[in-house]
Design a protein around this motif. Structure first.
Motif, PDB file in Angstrom:
ATOM      1  N   ARG A   4       0.820  -1.204   0.000  1.00  0.00           N
ATOM      2  CA  ARG A   4       0.000   0.000   0.000  1.00  0.00           C
ATOM      3  C   ARG A   4       0.857   1.258   0.000  1.00  0.00           C
ATOM      4  N   HIS A   5       2.008   1.155   0.629  1.00  0.00           N
ATOM      5  CA  HIS A   5       2.934   2.299   0.725  1.00  0.00           C
ATOM      6  C   HIS A   5       4.325   1.858   0.266  1.00  0.00           C
ATOM      7  N   PRO A   6       4.500   1.624  -1.025  1.00  0.00           N
ATOM      8  CA  PRO A   6       5.804   1.138  -1.499  1.00  0.00           C
ATOM      9  C   PRO A   6       6.908   2.161  -1.215  1.00  0.00           C
ATOM     10  N   ILE A   7       8.140   1.663  -1.133  1.00  0.00           N
ATOM     11  CA  ILE A   7       9.293   2.563  -0.943  1.00  0.00           C
ATOM     12  C   ILE A   7       9.713   3.008  -2.335  1.00  0.00           C
ATOM     13  N   ALA A   8       9.332   4.263  -2.678  1.00  0.00           N
ATOM     14  CA  ALA A   8       9.474   4.710  -4.071  1.00  0.00           C
ATOM     15  C   ALA A   8      10.912   4.590  -4.568  1.00  0.00           C
ATOM     16  N   ASP A   9      11.868   4.911  -3.675  1.00  0.00           N
ATOM     17  CA  ASP A   9      13.251   4.899  -4.161  1.00  0.00           C
ATOM     18  C   ASP A   9      13.989   3.601  -3.852  1.00  0.00           C
ATOM     19  N   ALA A  10      13.245   2.543  -3.490  1.00  0.00           N
ATOM     20  CA  ALA A  10      13.913   1.244  -3.310  1.00  0.00           C
ATOM     21  C   ALA A  10      14.506   0.862  -4.656  1.00  0.00           C
ATOM     22  N   SER A  11      15.708   0.337  -4.573  1.00  0.00           N
ATOM     23  CA  SER A  11      16.446   0.199  -5.814  1.00  0.00           C
ATOM     24  C   SER A  11      16.686  -1.262  -6.134  1.00  0.00           C
ATOM     25  N   ASP A  12      16.684  -1.578  -7.428  1.00  0.00           N
ATOM     26  CA  ASP A  12      17.008  -2.962  -7.755  1.00  0.00           C
ATOM     27  C   ASP A  12      18.523  -3.160  -7.857  1.00  0.00           C
ATOM     28  N   ASP A  13      19.290  -2.167  -7.384  1.00  0.00           N
ATOM     29  CA  ASP A  13      20.752  -2.372  -7.362  1.00  0.00           C
ATOM     30  C   ASP A  13      21.217  -2.939  -6.019  1.00  0.00           C
ATOM     31  N   TYR A  14      20.276  -3.395  -5.200  1.00  0.00           N
ATOM     32  CA  TYR A  14      20.657  -3.960  -3.898  1.00  0.00           C
ATOM     33  C   TYR A  14      21.245  -5.354  -4.082  1.00  0.00           C
ATOM     34  N   ILE A  15      22.247  -5.444  -4.904  1.00  0.00           N
ATOM     35  CA  ILE A  15      22.757  -6.739  -5.316  1.00  0.00           C
ATOM     36  C   ILE A  15      23.642  -7.375  -4.239  1.00  0.00           C
ATOM     37  N   ASP A  16      24.149  -6.524  -3.300  1.00  0.00           N
ATOM     38  CA  ASP A  16      25.034  -7.053  -2.257  1.00  0.00           C
ATOM     39  C   ASP A  16      24.273  -7.455  -0.993  1.00  0.00           C
ATOM     40  N   VAL A  17      22.960  -7.322  -1.012  1.00  0.00           N
ATOM     41  CA  VAL A  17      22.186  -7.644   0.193  1.00  0.00           C
ATOM     42  C   VAL A  17      22.092  -9.159   0.358  1.00  0.00           C
ATOM     43  N   SER A  28       9.538  -1.466  -4.184  1.00  0.00           N
ATOM     44  CA  SER A  28       8.930  -0.271  -4.773  1.00  0.00           C
ATOM     45  C   SER A  28       7.644  -0.604  -5.528  1.00  0.00           C
ATOM     46  N   LYS A  29       7.265  -1.883  -5.502  1.00  0.00           N
ATOM     47  CA  LYS A  29       6.081  -2.286  -6.276  1.00  0.00           C
ATOM     48  C   LYS A  29       5.002  -2.875  -5.371  1.00  0.00           C
ATOM     49  N   PRO A  30       3.737  -2.663  -5.735  1.00  0.00           N
ATOM     50  CA  PRO A  30       2.669  -3.310  -4.967  1.00  0.00           C
ATOM     51  C   PRO A  30       2.675  -4.829  -5.194  1.00  0.00           C
ATOM     52  N   LEU A  31       2.039  -5.556  -4.273  1.00  0.00           N
ATOM     53  CA  LEU A  31       1.950  -7.015  -4.420  1.00  0.00           C
ATOM     54  C   LEU A  31       1.101  -7.380  -5.630  1.00  0.00           C
ATOM     55  N   PRO A  32       1.418  -8.474  -6.322  1.00  0.00           N
ATOM     56  CA  PRO A  32       0.498  -8.974  -7.346  1.00  0.00           C
ATOM     57  C   PRO A  32      -0.861  -9.282  -6.696  1.00  0.00           C
ATOM     58  N   ALA A  33      -1.946  -9.077  -7.440  1.00  0.00           N
ATOM     59  CA  ALA A  33      -3.298  -9.213  -6.873  1.00  0.00           C
ATOM     60  C   ALA A  33      -3.521 -10.582  -6.226  1.00  0.00           C
ATOM     61  N   GLU A  34      -2.981 -11.604  -6.855  1.00  0.00           N
ATOM     62  CA  GLU A  34      -3.169 -12.970  -6.352  1.00  0.00           C
ATOM     63  C   GLU A  34      -2.508 -13.128  -4.968  1.00  0.00           C
ATOM     64  N   THR A  35      -1.297 -12.601  -4.836  1.00  0.00           N
ATOM     65  CA  THR A  35      -0.581 -12.668  -3.552  1.00  0.00           C
ATOM     66  C   THR A  35      -1.307 -11.834  -2.504  1.00  0.00           C
ATOM     67  N   GLU A  36      -1.776 -10.667  -2.922  1.00  0.00           N
ATOM     68  CA  GLU A  36      -2.489  -9.801  -1.980  1.00  0.00           C
ATOM     69  C   GLU A  36      -3.716 -10.508  -1.403  1.00  0.00           C
ATOM     70  N   ALA A  37      -4.435 -11.222  -2.265  1.00  0.00           N
ATOM     71  CA  ALA A  37      -5.639 -11.926  -1.810  1.00  0.00           C
ATOM     72  C   ALA A  37      -5.280 -12.982  -0.763  1.00  0.00           C
TER      73      ALA A  37
END
Lengths: 251, 263
Positions: free
Chosen positions: A120-133, A146-155
């Motif tokens: 509902r409140h995605p982290i807008a600047d979350a980055s897909d460069d978090y490759i070292d995590v 930074s993305k909402p859940l797919p509808a199926e997962t949300e359900a």
């Protein structure tokens, strides 16, 4: 003096703040950004001990040479070591109840609250460069923050959350004010921090839970909660979520 | 006197059994055969309506969560303490139990069911199995049991479980190379918890856990396996788990459980 590295006072970070305020403790509050801990906290992780922390996104409490993570275990640590009003349930059975709730909140409730809240409140600047995590599954959850859940997962998450709410409601429906024994304890802080914003995270989810609603109102009125919420930098802690733990893999 | 309802001294069932044995706390032992779904029968549901094992009954008190149950045993009864005095050590003990219970454990049980237990259960009559699943009280447990019984986890999930197991053994090795036991230099509930889940890893995942790759983990397992309370607890085994335990002891007797081979 205790140092507490925490994000916005919501969910996991809120717990430790409330406990320290209940204790009237002197502590240094260090606000951290909504980023993976190893970027947000200098020198984290200090040792391999932290590899076993599954909640992953803080808060982090530093006390002398010790680094404490895992929000319920941190509550136990604060209750056991910091002088002030007692927050530990008094007898073995009540402590068992508190620990059982701590486990339930961590493993069953929080993955869905965090998942739905972040959706509902995605982290807008979350980055897909978090490759070292590390580990990999944690990296993946950050890369999709930074993305909402797919509808199926949300359900599915909503359905599982509803089951958890029913369980919490049943506990209080027996005329009980607290989750462990007959006094306010770390169990109440632990549950409260996760359910506080359920009306926003999953609208309608408390419609059939009048006792849980009353519990939220009761705990919200405690001065410690207002003081903890005042640590917010954004003024809108309710809108700040982190990826949190993954749902159980066995389903 | 307490009563413990349990299955094999393996994973969750083993936790209160071993904690009680280490403390020298006597208990009435009621064995439920999990593979015959004894724990979903009406008689046991009167004790624990959720139908999960183990359960501990102490007077009017019924406890059903195995990890907090161990802390209850430790704080309620006399005997050697299994919870360390230092708050930071206690914290480490609890973090380790959580890590084992919710990260290593599910991976291990997925691998275990796919290799061993699943095929055994599937030998039963399919209609009987379906009825047994329908009797499970908790919806979440019905889901897990269905997955387990019908081997619904795919190759990808099994590979992920192996990856996680490998990663956690690296963490465990690192910790045990610095301390005698998981949480500190004394034996605690974290070791009880982890041993019950990890004792057979050298036998089933020998390439990930052996004297060359994880010497400290092997040293730790060998040391716990030789404890009198562990032997006493394993004597309550009625199924192949006991034979497995004996076999591990045999390897120990022949100069260390070097592992490497799969059972």
């Amino acid at each position: 003096m205790i140092e507490l590295y925490h994000g916005e006072p919501n969910g996991f970070a809120l717990k430790a703040l409330i406990a320290l305020e209940e204790k009237g403790a002197q502590y240094s509050s260090k606000q951290i950004a909504s980023q993976p801990l190893e970027r947000a906290v200098p020198g984290f992780p200090p040792s391999q001990d932290q590899a076993i922390n599954l909640e992953r996104e803080g808060p982090v409490l530093v006390d002398g040479g010790e680094t404490i993570t895992g929000s319920f275990f941190m509550l136990e640590y604060i209750a056991e070591t910091v002088p002030g009003p007692d927050l530990l349930p008094q007898n073995s059975h009540d402590r068992y109840q508190a620990q059982s709730w701590g486990q339930y909140v961590a493993l069953v409730l929080s993955p869905f609250v965090c998942g739905l809240g972040l959706s509902r409140h995605p982290i807008a600047d979350a980055s897909d460069d978090y490759i070292d995590v590390e580990p990999i599954e944690r990296r993946q959850s950050w890369q999709t923050a930074s993305k909402p859940l797919p509808a199926e997962t949300e359900a599915i998450y909503l359905e599982r959350l509803a089951i958890a709410v029913t369980r919490l409601e049943q506990e209080l429906a027996e005329g009980r004010d607290y989750f462990a024994g007959n006094q306010f304890s770390i169990a109440d802080i632990d549950v409260f921090a996760m359910v506080r914003n359920l009306e926003d995270v999953a609208p309608g989810s408390l419609d059939d839970a009048p006792n849980l609603k009353a519990f939220i109102e009761r705990i919200s009125a405690r001065p410690s909660v207002a003081k903890a919420l005042a640590k917010s930098a954004s003024g809108q802690p309710e809108s700040c979520f982190l990826p949190g733990p993954e749902p159980a893999r066995w389903g | 006197m307490i009563t413990i309802y349990h299955w094999e001294p393996n994973a969750n069932s083993g936790k209160p059994m071993l904690a009680a044995a280490e403390k020298g706390v006597p208990y009435d032992s009621i064995y439920l055969d999990m593979l015959s779904f004894d724990h979903h029968q009406p008689e046991y549901l009167k004790v624990n309506p959720n139908g999960t094992i183990p359960a501990l009954v102490h007077g009017d008190i019924v406890l059903t969560e195995s990890t907090p149950m161990m802390e209850y045993i430790d704080s309620t009864f006399d005997g050697p303490s299994l919870v360390p005095d230092g708050a930071a050590d206690r914290w480490r003990m609890r973090q380790w139990m959580r890590y084992v219970d919710s990260y290593m454990g599910p991976s291990l049980s997925m691998l275990g069911w796919s290799i061993g237990v699943g095929p055994m259960v599937r030998e039963k009559d399919p209609a009987e199995l379906e009825a047994a699943i329908e009797r499970i009280p908790l919806e979440s447990r019905r889901r897990s049991w269905r997955k387990a019984i019908y081997n619904e986890f795919g190759e990808e999930e099994l590979a992920e479980s192996r990856r996680r197991l490998g990663a956690s053994l690296v963490v465990m090795e690192e910790n045990l190379s610095q301390r005698e036991y998981l949480a500190c230099d004394s034996y605690t509930l974290a070791d009880v918890d982890a041993f019950n889940s990890c004792y057979a890893i050298p036998m089933f995942q020998g390439d990930l856990c052996n004297a060359d790759v994880t010497p400290s983990v092997i040293r730790w397992l060998d040391s716990i396996r030789s404890r009198p309370a562990v032997k006493e607890t394993w004597a309550k085994s009625r199924q192949q788990f006991g034979e497995r335990f004996e076999k591990l002891n045999g390897e120990l007797g022949q100069g260390g459980s070097s592992g490497g081979q799969n059972d």
